[in-house]
Motif scaffolding. Structure first.
Motif, short mmCIF file in Angstrom:
data_model
loop_
_atom_site.label_atom_id
_atom_site.label_comp_id
_atom_site.label_asym_id
_atom_site.label_seq_id
_atom_site.Cartn_x
_atom_site.Cartn_y
_atom_site.Cartn_z
N SER A 1 73.36 45.11 -26.12
CA SER A 1 72.30 45.87 -25.19
C SER A 1 71.17 45.07 -24.65
CB SER A 1 72.08 47.01 -25.37
OG SER A 1 71.71 47.73 -26.97
N LEU A 2 71.00 44.47 -25.62
CA LEU A 2 69.06 44.29 -25.64
C LEU A 2 69.77 42.52 -24.55
CD1 LEU A 2 67.26 45.08 -28.57
CD2 LEU A 2 67.11 45.59 -26.71
N VAL A 3 69.88 42.18 -25.01
CA VAL A 3 70.76 40.68 -24.50
C VAL A 3 71.27 40.61 -22.89
CG1 VAL A 3 71.90 38.55 -24.51
CG2 VAL A 3 72.01 39.43 -27.17
N LEU A 4 71.91 41.66 -22.72
CA LEU A 4 72.88 41.66 -21.94
C LEU A 4 71.85 42.67 -21.03
CD1 LEU A 4 76.64 43.45 -22.58
CD2 LEU A 4 76.20 41.53 -21.57
N GLU A 5 70.66 43.76 -21.48
CA GLU A 5 69.83 43.96 -20.70
C GLU A 5 68.95 42.77 -20.13
OE1 GLU A 5 65.67 46.76 -20.95
OE2 GLU A 5 67.82 47.37 -22.58
N THR A 6 68.84 41.64 -20.82
CA THR A 6 67.68 40.87 -20.30
C THR A 6 67.90 39.73 -19.37
OG1 THR A 6 66.35 40.79 -22.71
CG2 THR A 6 66.40 38.79 -21.47
N LEU A 7 69.08 39.64 -19.57
CA LEU A 7 70.11 38.72 -18.59
C LEU A 7 70.41 39.68 -17.42
CD1 LEU A 7 71.74 36.33 -18.07
CD2 LEU A 7 73.97 37.97 -19.00
N ALA A 8 69.86 41.32 -17.18
CA ALA A 8 70.34 41.93 -16.26
C ALA A 8 69.07 41.75 -14.97
CB ALA A 8 70.98 43.34 -16.09
#
Length: 524
Positions: free
Chosen positions: A48-55
């Motif tokens: 979720s941290l990786v996807l949040e960063t991407l977003a």
């Protein structure tokens, strides 16, 4: 400004102007204290941290912004071996194929995370179980294999040398070479080819790769070069460009002519200036396509200078990530490692179709065009008579942009800057324009430019270096470019030996390291 450069990296001031709000300038970050261990119970949250960063990463446009908390947390998690491996495995698993910033964010996170040890890199390699068989059986999972190739290339670039040599095991090499097969998804082929290129930055790896290519019945990269004729598939066009660049610069094939021998230069009178480009940008053999695969923010100007009148050019978008395309003068500065490019000083103006921004003097304002996609055509009109710049996306214009004319009234060049894994093609009038502005009388560079043949030919870098060794240098030549006359004295240190073009790229004297306050042009 390259978004990656805003994270934990101190920038130099690109000019005497106030750039307090520079678009991707330094953010000083005090990371939390070192975490001695990462509880396995917390590892699932890494996704979720990786996807949040991407977003949120595309919203980072000012140095007054704090980096996203997700990125700070990932940095903390990656501060030990198990955490670093968890972050990398998460990126491989969850970064989607269809996000234009996906590969660049992998590059960014790996670049900003603590440097891994050789042991960590080898443990990751063991966990991935790389082999030729994995490539063949895994072709139904192209997103994962695209991300594995991106990770391998980024690690090879970040850890060039002994660690890169250790990572390029026989299984890793077989995996990447198998990924070059034309039956693979083009994005997997593309990033496997880029990974091989980055491994080849270490000379021992280069010879290992060359030997592996020679073991093949047919040179696998040569088969990919022909994809350039598939003009409607933009991934294949990227593959063809990278294949041709590798064949010209790294992995030569027996009996193959270098690309520039096959280009008809007779009608090309304006192109990207290979003598005025930051160090890692790739330029095609005809001088009209540019691509960046480095972790830096690479820039280039055109060969033609516009001093008066109305001028127009077009760019075909091949990738839909971060590029800043527009106009610059000879006073514009390129600081590729600090993330300063076109639109990041007072002497340039740029259009950003990914983040939907107009850049000038390291500040941005939003525009109303939709995000660009591969195949879109960006047109730009420079009206020096009325002091305005217009940008068009597929023929639809924005309101005029006059900002740059407060600092410069002449001496403009078409110019662009590229984030990692970005590519576009320029048309300076060699071909008919797709969306010429209606009811506007304009001129084109190719009708008015003039270049001697030796300046048109895009000689591969290794050949160019050999030519430089052989050429005689005039006694009064600039000590940096060896081309223009050295007629500039730096103030206050008074050291000489530089031309004006090179001296304006300097902030400190390369001889004594004194800060440069001014530059005086001496009569010769």
């Amino acid at each position: 400004m390259d978004m990656g450069m805003c994270i934990c990296r101190e920038k130099r001031n690109p000019s005497s102007a106030d750039v307090t709000n520079a678009s991707y300038s330094a953010v000083t970050v005090d990371y939390p204290n070192h975490v001695d261990d990462v509880s396995m119970a917390k590892v699932p949250s890494v996704d979720s941290l990786v996807l949040e960063t991407l977003a949120v990463i595309r919203s980072l446009v000012d140095n007054v912004q704090e980096p996203p908390q997700a990125m700070l947390r990932l940095h903390t998690i990656a501060d030990n071996e198990s955490g670093w491996i968890a972050v990398v495995n998460s990126m491989i698993s969850v970064i989607p194929m269809d996000d234009p910033l996906g590969p660049a964010v992998i590059n960014l996170l790996l670049d900003e995370c603590p440097l891994p040890s050789k042991e960590s890199v080898m443990k990751l390699s063991d966990q991935l179980h790389l082999s030729r068989d994995l490539s063949i059986t895994g072709r139904q999972s192209p997103t994962r294999h695209r991300n594995i190739a991106v990770v391998l290339g980024c690690i090879a670039e970040k850890l060039a040398g002994p660690t890169s040599i250790s990572l390029l095991t026989a299984d890793t090499l077989d995996y990447l070479l198998a990924n070059l097969h034309t039956s693979c998804v083009p994005s997997v082929i593309l990033y496997s080819l880029i990974a091989l290129e980055k491994f080849a930055q270490t000379s021992e790896n280069k010879w290992t790769i060359v030997a592996g290519l020679e073991r093949s019945e047919a040179h696998p990269i040569q088969a990919l070069e022909s994809w350039g004729r598939d003009n409607k598939n933009f991934l294949k066009r990227q593959v063809a460009f990278c294949a041709q660049w590798c064949l010209d610069n790294l992995f030569t094939a027996k009996g193959r002519q270098l690309s520039y021998f096959n280009v008809d230069y007779s009608s090309i009178n304006a192109m990207l200036n290979s003598n005025d480009v930051s160090e890692y940008l790739k330029i095609s053999a005809n001088g009209l396509t540019a691509r960046c695969d480095a972790s830096s923010f690479e820039s280039v100007r055109c060969t033609f200078q516009a001093d008066s009148g109305v001028w127009y050019y077009e760019v075909t978008v091949i990738t839909d990530g971060v590029m800043q395309i527009g106009w610059a003068t000879k006073d514009s500065k390129f600081f590729n490692h600090e993330g300063y490019g076109i639109g990041d000083d007072e002497f340039s103006l740029a259009y950003d179709g990914c983040r939907q921004l107009i850049w000038h003097n390291a500040k941005s304002v939003p525009h109303q065009h939709p995000c660009w996609v591969p195949g879109d055509v960006l047109g730009s009109l420079l009206d020096l008579d009325n002091q305005r710049v217009l940008f068009y996306l597929n023929g639809k214009d924005l309101p005029p942009c006059p900002q740059v004319f407060g600092y410069a009234r002449s001496g403009f060049f078409a110019a662009a800057s590229f984030m990692s894994f970005q590519q576009c093609e320029f048309n300076f009038g060699l071909q008919p324009f797709k969306f010429p502005p209606a009811a506007v009388q304009f001129q084109v560079f190719n009708d008015h430019g003039s270049l001697p043949l030796e300046e048109k030919i895009q000689v591969p870098r290794k050949n160019r270096l050999e030519l430089l060794r052989q050429m005689s240098i005039k006694e009064d030549a600039c000590s940096l470019c060896f081309d223009q006359m050295a007629n500039v004295k730096l103030v206050p240190c008074k050291h000489t030996g530089f031309c004006m073009m090179c001296s304006i790229q300097l902030e400190q004297c390369p001889i004594c390291r004194a800060d440069i306050i001014d530059r005086e042009e001496e009569a010769r």
